[in-house]
Scaffold this active site. Structure first.
Site, short mmCIF file in Angstrom:
data_model
loop_
_atom_site.label_atom_id
_atom_site.label_comp_id
_atom_site.label_asym_id
_atom_site.label_seq_id
_atom_site.Cartn_x
_atom_site.Cartn_y
_atom_site.Cartn_z
N GLY A 45 1.94 11.11 -6.64
CA GLY A 45 0.49 11.01 -6.76
C GLY A 45 -0.17 12.13 -7.53
O GLY A 45 -1.16 11.93 -8.22
N ASP A 104 -2.43 15.93 -5.20
CA ASP A 104 -3.60 15.07 -5.33
C ASP A 104 -4.55 15.18 -4.16
O ASP A 104 -5.75 15.35 -4.34
CB ASP A 104 -3.19 13.61 -5.58
N ASP A 107 -4.19 15.83 3.18
CA ASP A 107 -4.56 14.98 4.30
C ASP A 107 -3.98 15.63 5.56
O ASP A 107 -4.66 16.39 6.23
CB ASP A 107 -4.00 13.57 4.06
N PHE A 155 -9.39 5.60 3.18
CA PHE A 155 -8.14 5.38 2.45
C PHE A 155 -8.46 5.34 0.96
O PHE A 155 -9.18 4.46 0.49
CB PHE A 155 -7.46 4.08 2.90
N LEU A 156 -7.94 6.34 0.22
CA LEU A 156 -8.29 6.52 -1.19
C LEU A 156 -7.22 5.93 -2.11
O LEU A 156 -6.02 6.04 -1.82
CB LEU A 156 -8.45 8.00 -1.50
N ASP A 162 -2.36 5.85 -4.24
CA ASP A 162 -1.90 4.46 -4.31
C ASP A 162 -2.04 3.69 -3.00
O ASP A 162 -2.22 4.27 -1.93
CB ASP A 162 -0.44 4.42 -4.75
#
Length: 177
Positions: A45, A104, A107, A155-156, A162
């Site tokens: 990512g 990226d 979390d 949720f990105l 992805d």
């Protein structure tokens, strides 16, 4: 033509806003590194962000080395599996180098904490961390040195993020929930 996703992504951050954030991060980072610095992206990512950030650093006068470590904690799930799998290590020596780890999104922090450990074990003299987005986390495992965007707890997808391997190529960052 592929079937559209049953969930339509909602744009949260446009491509022009992403570009502005990358330029600002490069202005902050450039004075703290030199051309011997290794910019090491966490794959997969982080590749989009790592590419844009290293070009922005070049525009700020820094021609960093580039490497990657291929790690995974999500697989095709929407939540971390709670463990990190290292699929491929660094390709160049980190011995005595300043290393800028690029990811990226922060979390759970599992991947970045593991990448820091691996980088220090590889002999890096100094490790800096930069994430494009930081999502709210009740139990933050680490604080990155540089954060581009404080993301919502959604949720990105897009810009490297992805959904089951897809939607990485969207030019904007979107929510898929």
């Amino acid at each position: 033509m592929a079937d559209p996703s049953p969930l339509a992504p909602t744009v949260l951050l446009s491509q022009s806003e992403i570009n502005r954030i990358n330029a600002e991060l490069a202005r902050q980072i450039a004075p703290l590194i030199d051309d011997d610095t290794v910019a090491a992206v966490l794959l997969t990512g982080g590749l989009w962000f790592g590419s844009d950030l290293t070009r922005a650093l070049y525009r700020e006068g820094r021609n960093v080395k580039f490497d990657a470590v291929w790690m995974s904690s999500y697989g095709d799930d929407k939540q971390s599996r709670g463990k990190v799998t290292v699929r491929a290590p660094f390709q160049r020596s980190m011995e005595g180098k300043t290393v800028l780890l690029i990811d990226d999104v922060l979390d759970t922090g599992l991947s970045l904490v593991e990448a820091i450990r691996i980088t220090k074990e590889a002999g890096a003299a100094r490790v800096l961390t930069c994430v494009f987005a930081r999502k709210p986390c009740e139990h933050e495992r680490m604080t990155p040195d540089f954060v581009g965007w404080e993301a919502p707890a959604r949720f990105l997808v897009g810009y490297g993020l992805d959904h089951q391997g897809g939607m990485r190529g969207l030019p904007d960052i979107c929510a898929l929930d």
